[in-house]
Motif scaffolding. Structure first.
Motif, PDB file in Angstrom:
ATOM      1  N   GLY A   1       1.931   8.241  23.290  1.00  0.00           N
ATOM      2  CA  GLY A   1       2.913   7.198  23.578  1.00  0.00           C
ATOM      3  C   GLY A   1       2.536   6.338  24.771  1.00  0.00           C
ATOM      4  O   GLY A   1       3.314   5.513  25.225  1.00  0.00           O
ATOM      5  N   LYS A   2       1.330   6.529  25.312  1.00  0.00           N
ATOM      6  CA  LYS A   2       0.903   5.760  26.487  1.00  0.00           C
ATOM      7  C   LYS A   2      -0.453   5.112  26.225  1.00  0.00           C
ATOM      8  O   LYS A   2      -1.309   5.687  25.566  1.00  0.00           O
ATOM      9  CB  LYS A   2       0.767   6.679  27.693  1.00  0.00           C
ATOM     10  CG  LYS A   2       2.086   7.174  28.243  1.00  0.00           C
ATOM     11  CD  LYS A   2       1.837   8.059  29.449  1.00  0.00           C
ATOM     12  CE  LYS A   2       3.151   8.471  30.084  1.00  0.00           C
ATOM     13  NZ  LYS A   2       2.950   9.265  31.293  1.00  0.00           N
ATOM     14  N   LEU A   3      -0.628   3.926  26.772  1.00  0.00           N
ATOM     15  CA  LEU A   3      -1.943   3.280  26.752  1.00  0.00           C
ATOM     16  C   LEU A   3      -2.337   2.999  28.197  1.00  0.00           C
ATOM     17  O   LEU A   3      -1.536   2.463  28.967  1.00  0.00           O
ATOM     18  CB  LEU A   3      -1.909   1.973  25.957  1.00  0.00           C
ATOM     19  CG  LEU A   3      -1.505   2.064  24.474  1.00  0.00           C
ATOM     20  CD1 LEU A   3      -1.583   0.695  23.811  1.00  0.00           C
ATOM     21  CD2 LEU A   3      -2.383   3.044  23.709  1.00  0.00           C
ATOM     22  N   GLY A   4      -3.541   3.382  28.571  1.00  0.00           N
ATOM     23  CA  GLY A   4      -3.995   3.178  29.945  1.00  0.00           C
ATOM     24  C   GLY A   4      -3.073   3.886  30.929  1.00  0.00           C
ATOM     25  O   GLY A   4      -2.883   3.430  32.053  1.00  0.00           O
ATOM     26  N   GLY A   5      -2.457   4.975  30.497  1.00  0.00           N
ATOM     27  CA  GLY A   5      -1.607   5.759  31.384  1.00  0.00           C
ATOM     28  C   GLY A   5      -0.194   5.228  31.531  1.00  0.00           C
ATOM     29  O   GLY A   5       0.595   5.773  32.295  1.00  0.00           O
TER      30      GLY A   5
ATOM     31  N   ALA B   1      -9.583   0.664  29.945  1.00  0.00           N
ATOM     32  CA  ALA B   1     -10.649   0.209  30.830  1.00  0.00           C
ATOM     33  C   ALA B   1     -10.108  -0.235  32.187  1.00  0.00           C
ATOM     34  O   ALA B   1     -10.767  -0.056  33.206  1.00  0.00           O
ATOM     35  CB  ALA B   1     -11.435  -0.923  30.168  1.00  0.00           C
ATOM     36  N   VAL B   2      -8.892  -0.824  32.195  1.00  0.00           N
ATOM     37  CA  VAL B   2      -8.344  -1.302  33.467  1.00  0.00           C
ATOM     38  C   VAL B   2      -7.271  -0.356  33.998  1.00  0.00           C
ATOM     39  O   VAL B   2      -6.495  -0.698  34.882  1.00  0.00           O
ATOM     40  CB  VAL B   2      -7.763  -2.732  33.329  1.00  0.00           C
ATOM     41  CG1 VAL B   2      -8.862  -3.720  32.982  1.00  0.00           C
ATOM     42  CG2 VAL B   2      -6.649  -2.769  32.284  1.00  0.00           C
ATOM     43  N   LYS B   3      -7.202   0.808  33.416  1.00  0.00           N
ATOM     44  CA  LYS B   3      -6.247   1.862  33.816  1.00  0.00           C
ATOM     45  C   LYS B   3      -4.808   1.340  33.820  1.00  0.00           C
ATOM     46  O   LYS B   3      -4.031   1.615  34.745  1.00  0.00           O
ATOM     47  CB  LYS B   3      -6.609   2.399  35.199  1.00  0.00           C
ATOM     48  CG  LYS B   3      -8.032   2.959  35.226  1.00  0.00           C
ATOM     49  CD  LYS B   3      -8.154   4.086  36.222  1.00  0.00           C
ATOM     50  CE  LYS B   3      -9.462   4.843  36.065  1.00  0.00           C
ATOM     51  NZ  LYS B   3     -10.641   3.980  35.826  1.00  0.00           N
ATOM     52  N   GLY B   4      -4.495   0.563  32.825  1.00  0.00           N
ATOM     53  CA  GLY B   4      -3.116   0.108  32.678  1.00  0.00           C
ATOM     54  C   GLY B   4      -2.738  -1.077  33.531  1.00  0.00           C
ATOM     55  O   GLY B   4      -1.592  -1.509  33.516  1.00  0.00           O
ATOM     56  N   ASN B   5      -3.670  -1.624  34.270  1.00  0.00           N
ATOM     57  CA  ASN B   5      -3.367  -2.777  35.113  1.00  0.00           C
ATOM     58  C   ASN B   5      -3.494  -4.070  34.308  1.00  0.00           C
ATOM     59  O   ASN B   5      -4.535  -4.719  34.288  1.00  0.00           O
ATOM     60  CB  ASN B   5      -4.305  -2.795  36.318  1.00  0.00           C
ATOM     61  CG  ASN B   5      -4.047  -4.007  37.210  1.00  0.00           C
ATOM     62  OD1 ASN B   5      -3.009  -4.662  37.079  1.00  0.00           O
ATOM     63  ND2 ASN B   5      -4.984  -4.293  38.079  1.00  0.00           N
TER      64      ASN B   5
ATOM     65  N   LYS C   1     -12.825  -8.178  28.617  1.00  0.00           N
ATOM     66  CA  LYS C   1     -14.208  -7.730  28.559  1.00  0.00           C
ATOM     67  C   LYS C   1     -14.314  -6.393  27.826  1.00  0.00           C
ATOM     68  O   LYS C   1     -15.179  -6.189  26.974  1.00  0.00           O
ATOM     69  CB  LYS C   1     -14.760  -7.608  29.988  1.00  0.00           C
ATOM     70  CG  LYS C   1     -16.216  -8.009  30.085  1.00  0.00           C
ATOM     71  CD  LYS C   1     -16.690  -8.028  31.532  1.00  0.00           C
ATOM     72  CE  LYS C   1     -17.887  -7.103  31.642  1.00  0.00           C
ATOM     73  NZ  LYS C   1     -18.086  -6.580  32.982  1.00  0.00           N
ATOM     74  N   ALA C   2     -13.387  -5.488  28.146  1.00  0.00           N
ATOM     75  CA  ALA C   2     -13.426  -4.166  27.511  1.00  0.00           C
ATOM     76  C   ALA C   2     -13.127  -4.263  26.019  1.00  0.00           C
ATOM     77  O   ALA C   2     -13.723  -3.564  25.194  1.00  0.00           O
ATOM     78  CB  ALA C   2     -12.414  -3.251  28.197  1.00  0.00           C
ATOM     79  N   MET C   3     -12.167  -5.139  25.666  1.00  0.00           N
ATOM     80  CA  MET C   3     -11.822  -5.285  24.249  1.00  0.00           C
ATOM     81  C   MET C   3     -12.994  -5.885  23.480  1.00  0.00           C
ATOM     82  O   MET C   3     -13.287  -5.485  22.353  1.00  0.00           O
ATOM     83  CB  MET C   3     -10.570  -6.158  24.100  1.00  0.00           C
ATOM     84  CG  MET C   3      -9.289  -5.415  24.496  1.00  0.00           C
ATOM     85  SD  MET C   3      -7.886  -6.509  24.819  1.00  0.00           S
ATOM     86  CE  MET C   3      -7.394  -6.949  23.163  1.00  0.00           C
ATOM     87  N   GLU C   4     -13.665  -6.848  24.106  1.00  0.00           N
ATOM     88  CA  GLU C   4     -14.822  -7.481  23.448  1.00  0.00           C
ATOM     89  C   GLU C   4     -15.922  -6.465  23.170  1.00  0.00           C
ATOM     90  O   GLU C   4     -16.615  -6.536  22.158  1.00  0.00           O
ATOM     91  CB  GLU C   4     -15.382  -8.604  24.333  1.00  0.00           C
ATOM     92  CG  GLU C   4     -14.573  -9.872  24.252  1.00  0.00           C
ATOM     93  CD  GLU C   4     -15.037 -10.936  25.250  1.00  0.00           C
ATOM     94  OE1 GLU C   4     -15.669 -10.567  26.268  1.00  0.00           O
ATOM     95  OE2 GLU C   4     -14.757 -12.119  24.999  1.00  0.00           O
ATOM     96  N   ALA C   5     -16.058  -5.506  24.072  1.00  0.00           N
ATOM     97  CA  ALA C   5     -17.148  -4.533  23.939  1.00  0.00           C
ATOM     98  C   ALA C   5     -16.742  -3.321  23.120  1.00  0.00           C
ATOM     99  O   ALA C   5     -17.570  -2.468  22.807  1.00  0.00           O
ATOM    100  CB  ALA C   5     -17.598  -4.089  25.331  1.00  0.00           C
TER     101      ALA C   5
END
Lengths: 288, 400
Positions: free
Chosen positions: B73-77, B332-336, B345-349
């Motif tokens: 139920g969480k994404l990136g924490g 990748a950005v820890k939920g920020n 950038k993370a989604m592209e990769a």
């Protein structure tokens, strides 16, 4: 296009025209003769198709389903006339538009609740499930020809009913002067109920026998609604003969339009309507 | 006529609930990235929940939520809060509807939609606002073409992709000439373009492009035309009720078995119950199929069926992958979410481990994915293997 294919396209056009007449026949009666603007015409067409599907999957036979569904739709039509439409005859057309637009929403939502949003197919009755070969790679489904036959019968019956019978005379009289007919001792309320129910049943019947060809799917009613109004308007309001002529004209124009000028096929029907209305504003067979 | 069958009350109710939610969440979210990481991430669904495409909207929503639930139920924490707008598949209301999410609810990411016309309206709004947008279906070329932007992603397909691979399939069957038949509207014309390009690249010859006005379903005249042209094969793009009718009419006209029929996978998706044996043996290409038999697909189908008591379809997969793509960005950005460049950038990769098979994003943010050749066997679109490995949309006009 060689001559054989020209003839086949001619057949396609006529057959499509007859199909259009079938779908528009209920509207001819309710809008053309009674003068009620019924935007929900397409919804009754849809109800018919869904009834044909659900009853034929229950009984295993389309014929049985149609025989069961017709009384149901007549009852539905009578109930709607008694409860809703009756109160609007004396009012402005705008009220009828509002009411029937509301009915579209109601029927669409009911359809979703009762039957769901899936696409369904209805089997062609085994007796008519054959094709007649026309060329080496093209054949014509017998069911389409059978529908054409039904359309012709229906057209003749409607014409006879409206023009040649006593009931038809009363309907026409009631349409032109309701109060006068009533004061002559004719139960015009009953006649209106009957005619309205017949219009609804016709729309539903069209949906039923067309279901094996068109499949059964959400919003199928809105697809036929506009073309039905075009048929009645081109033909001339109040004329069964006109509706038939208009249907055949549209059928041929669409068929040959798609083949000869595909770029503008989408607007041919409406150009045809515009031309007819400029030439005869009352429609082909309408009374000025 | 679509808008006729819809009404606003439900959308209004959903919207009001969402508004109440937004106000509540707003008080919990003071400015600043440190504090932002405490609150919930706001995901806005703009999908059709009424009308013809209602089921597609539901499948996409379910798929997305499944992907989130699988991650606790969480994404990136951070927990996810959902906002919902029924777009009614109405292009005219698209800017207004997407603004409900972007302006009013201030969502972090918009997920939607099915209808290409609506998607075009969404593209214009999010290009201006810079809101992250994941499109889980609408295949219009422009979205990842001339309108492409860093914040616009698609997890489904481009219309071009669904038919391009057919050219190779037809060539392998020894087919030299073909006609293409479809509705005259954007999706149909784009699918036609894809087919033509793929088929001619393999040396095939297009004899004619046949169009009928959308959404007309009187095919008889054009079927007669096909019979008189006598091509080696017919390819097409139809979907939904129109697809069902086309398949049946093709059979009734006696063409089935004489001239083989091919198409984009939407021809035979969701209509097999309706058409009986009219579709049997028809081959199509799409980015998903029945019987893929991979571990990931089996697990997905089981979990989806268990959670929603429904069988998943291609739309559920696209929704699920939209959730996975967002997860890749947020992890990748820890939920920020304030670090948008980092997320993009993370989604592209990202390499998405999808039920359809692994895929990555092209430069224009459209999936580079395997297109399957599928054959209708009984009530299934059975996978016959990969028709084109890692097919990328040409993304014409994308300058980002």
């Amino acid at each position: 296009m060689d001559f054989a294919f020209f003839l086949i396209q001619l057949l396609n056009g006529l057959q499509y025209g007859l199909l259009l007449f079938l779908v528009a026949s209920g509207l001819t009666l309710v809008f053309g003769i009674m003068g009620i603007i019924n935007l929900a015409h397409g919804s009754f067409y849809m109800v018919g198709a869904y009834l044909a599907w659900s009853l034929s999957s229950m009984t295993g036979s389309l014929t049985a389903a149609i025989l069961l569904a017709i009384p149901l739709t007549v009852i539905l039509g009578m109930a709607l006339e008694r409860l809703l439409f009756r109160h609007l005859y004396q009012r402005d057309h705008l009220y009828q538009v509002l009411l029937t637009y509301g009915l579209i929403l109601v029927f669409e939502e009911l359809r979703s609740l009762i039957w769901g949003d899936d696409v369904h197919g209805v089997a062609v009755p085994a007796l008519l499930n054959a094709s007649i070969p026309l060329t080496d790679n093209l054949s014509y489904p017998v069911y389409r020809l059978a529908i054409s036959g039904v359309c012709l019968l229906l057209a003749a019956a409607l014409y006879f009913l409206i023009q040649k019978t006593r009931l038809g005379m009363m309907i026409r009289a009631g349409a032109s002067n309701r109060d006068m007919v009533q004061s002559l001792g004719i139960d015009i309320k009953l006649i209106y109920t009957l005619v309205f129910a017949m219009g609804i049943a016709l729309a539903a019947f069209a949906g039923m026998i067309n279901a094996p060809l068109s499949s059964v799917f959400p919003n199928m009613g809105s697809q036929v609604l506009i073309i039905c109004f075009v048929v009645v308007v081109i033909g001339g309001i109040g004329s069964v003969k006109g509706a038939m002529a208009a249907s055949l004209m549209i059928g041929l124009a669409e068929t040959f339009g798609q083949v000869l000028v595909p770029e503008v096929a989408g607007m041919i029907v409406y150009v045809l309507m515009a031309v007819v209305l400029v030439w005869r504003p009352q429609g082909l067979f309408g009374k000025a | 006529m679509q808008e006729k069958s819809n009404y606003d009350r439900r959308g209004f109710l959903l919207g009001s609930t969402a508004l109440a939610g937004a106000t509540a969440a707003g008080t919990l979210l003071p400015a600043g990235p440190a504090a932002a990481q405490q609150g919930k991430i706001k995901v806005g669904f703009m999908l059709p929940y009424t009308g013809t495409f209602a089921q597609l909207g539901v499948a996409i929503t379910n798929g997305f939520k499944l992907a989130v639930d699988e991650r606790g139920g969480k994404l990136g924490g951070r927990e996810i809060e959902y906002f919902t707008v029924d777009d009614e598949s109405n292009p005219a209301k698209a800017p207004e509807n997407v603004n409900k999410l972007v302006q009013r609810d201030k969502v972090d990411v918009v997920v939607g939609t099915v209808h290409s016309g609506v998607a075009m309206g969404m593209a214009k709004v999010v290009r201006e606002s810079g809101t992250l947008w994941i499109n889980p279906n609408a295949g219009a070329a422009d979205v990842t073409g001339p309108l492409c932007a860093p914040n616009i992603f698609r997890t489904s397909f481009s219309n071009w992709q669904t038919t391009y691979a057919l050219g190779k399939v037809l060539k392998s069957r020894g087919i030299k000439t073909a006609v293409f038949i479809t509705w005259k509207y954007a999706a149909g014309e784009e699918a036609m373009g894809g087919f033509k390009e793929g088929f001619e690249a393999e040396g095939g010859k297009m004899l004619k492009e046949l169009y009928l006005p959308f959404p007309q379903v009187e095919f008889q005249a054009l079927l007669t035309e096909i019979a008189s042209i006598k091509p080696d094969a017919v390819a097409c793009f139809f979907a939904g009720g129109g697809a069902a009718k086309f398949l049946k009419d093709y059979q009734a006209a006696g063409l089935k078995g004489k001239i083989p029929l091919y198409g984009s996978g939407f021809l035979t998706d969701g209509v097999l119950d309706a058409v009986g044996d009219a579709a049997e043996g028809v081959e199509t290409t799409l980015h998903y199929a029945d019987g893929l038999d991979t571990k990931k697909d089996k697990a997905f189908r089981l979990a989806y069926a268990k959670t929603f008591k429904l069988q998943p379809d291609v739309y559920a997969v696209q929704g699920y992958d939209a959730g996975q793509l967002l997860a890749a960005g947020l992890d990748a950005v820890k939920g920020n979410v304030a670090d948008k460049p980092g997320m993009i950038k993370a989604m592209e990769a990202a390499k998405i481990d999808s039920p359809r098979g692994p895929w990555t994003l092209s430069k224009s943010h459209n999936p580079v994915q395997d297109m399957y050749l599928r054959k209708v066997v009984g009530k299934e679109n059975k996978s016959m293997g990969v028709a084109w490995k890692a097919l990328a949309d040409p993304a014409r006009g994308c300058k980002a």
